[in-house]
Write an enzyme that holds these catalytic residues in place. Structure first.
Site: not given
Ligand code: G3P
Length: 221
Positions: A82-84
């Site tokens: 997951v890219k935040v």
């Protein structure tokens, strides 16, 4: 050094994957937009083609939305990272998702302090954007050296994922520094394969073979 492809283009992903070059994929909303179509289908397909880590980015900018989206993105596959974004809410989401065993890539890193904080929050990857720093007259590669030194000093397990790579020299420099991963636009990976002397050399080999055949038409390998 691991090589990721920075794209949502399925044709490119298949092309380089068939050469055995890809350890993973990174995407972002701009790359999804560029390809058109339904991003959900693309995500599904990419996570099936690629065995390694596939970064899919959240769109929410606040903590609970990021966590919720992150969990939803993760349903596309166990290889989803997951890219935040590198914001206070992003760090909180990073901590929360990482604690639940969901790997996180903290993106839009432009300083060593941001990378340090993302590592402290439990990020699997930090993504410093070197090309965009070069664009504004700062040396992107110096940032990679700084992060490498800091992570080594304290034995952080967080991997440096060099992003916003614009040309093959960026790749060589990142490899010399010891960055863990580079994520490359397809065009950069294409250029890395080429050298004019390879082309000239191959042309000469084939021409000489033709000359030999003209003296002995039955010759075969
Ligand atoms: O991985 C980040 C990358 O997609 C950004 O690249 O060329 O838009 O700065 P660029």
């Amino acid at each position: 050094m691991k090589i990721f492809l920075d794209t949502a283009n399925l044709e490119s992903i298949k092309k380089f994957n068939d050469m055995g070059l890809l350890d993973g994929i990174t995407t972002n909303p701009s790359l999804m937009y560029k390809e058109g179509g339904n991003p959900k289908d693309a995500m599904e397909e990419i996570t099936k083609i690629i065995k390694g880590d596939v970064s899919l980015e959240v769109l929410s900018t606040e903590y609970s939305g990021m966590v919720e989206e992150g969990k939803r993105l993760r349903q596309h596959g166990d290889n989803v990272v997951v890219k935040v974004p590198m914001t206070p809410d992003g760090l909180k989401a990073c901590k929360s998702l990482s604690s639940e065993g969901i790997p996180v890539n903290v993106t839009l890193i432009f300083s060593a302090n941001q990378a340090l904080l993302a590592a402290k929050s439990g990020a699997k990857y930090v993504s410093p954007f070197i090309g965009r720093l070069d664009d504004v007259g700062q040396n992107g590669m110096e940032l990679i050296s700084e992060i490498k030194e800091i992570f080594s000093n304290y034995n952080f397990g967080t991997q440096i994922l060099v992003a916003s790579v614009r040309h093959p020299l960026h790749v060589v420099d990142a490899a010399k520094i010891g960055a863990d991963v580079v994520t490359l636009p397809p065009g950069v990976l294409d250029k890395m394969m080429l050298h004019p002397l390879t082309k000239i050399g191959l042309g000469n080999f084939l021409a000489d073979w033709e000359k030999m055949k003209s003296g002995n038409p039955d010759v075969k390998i």
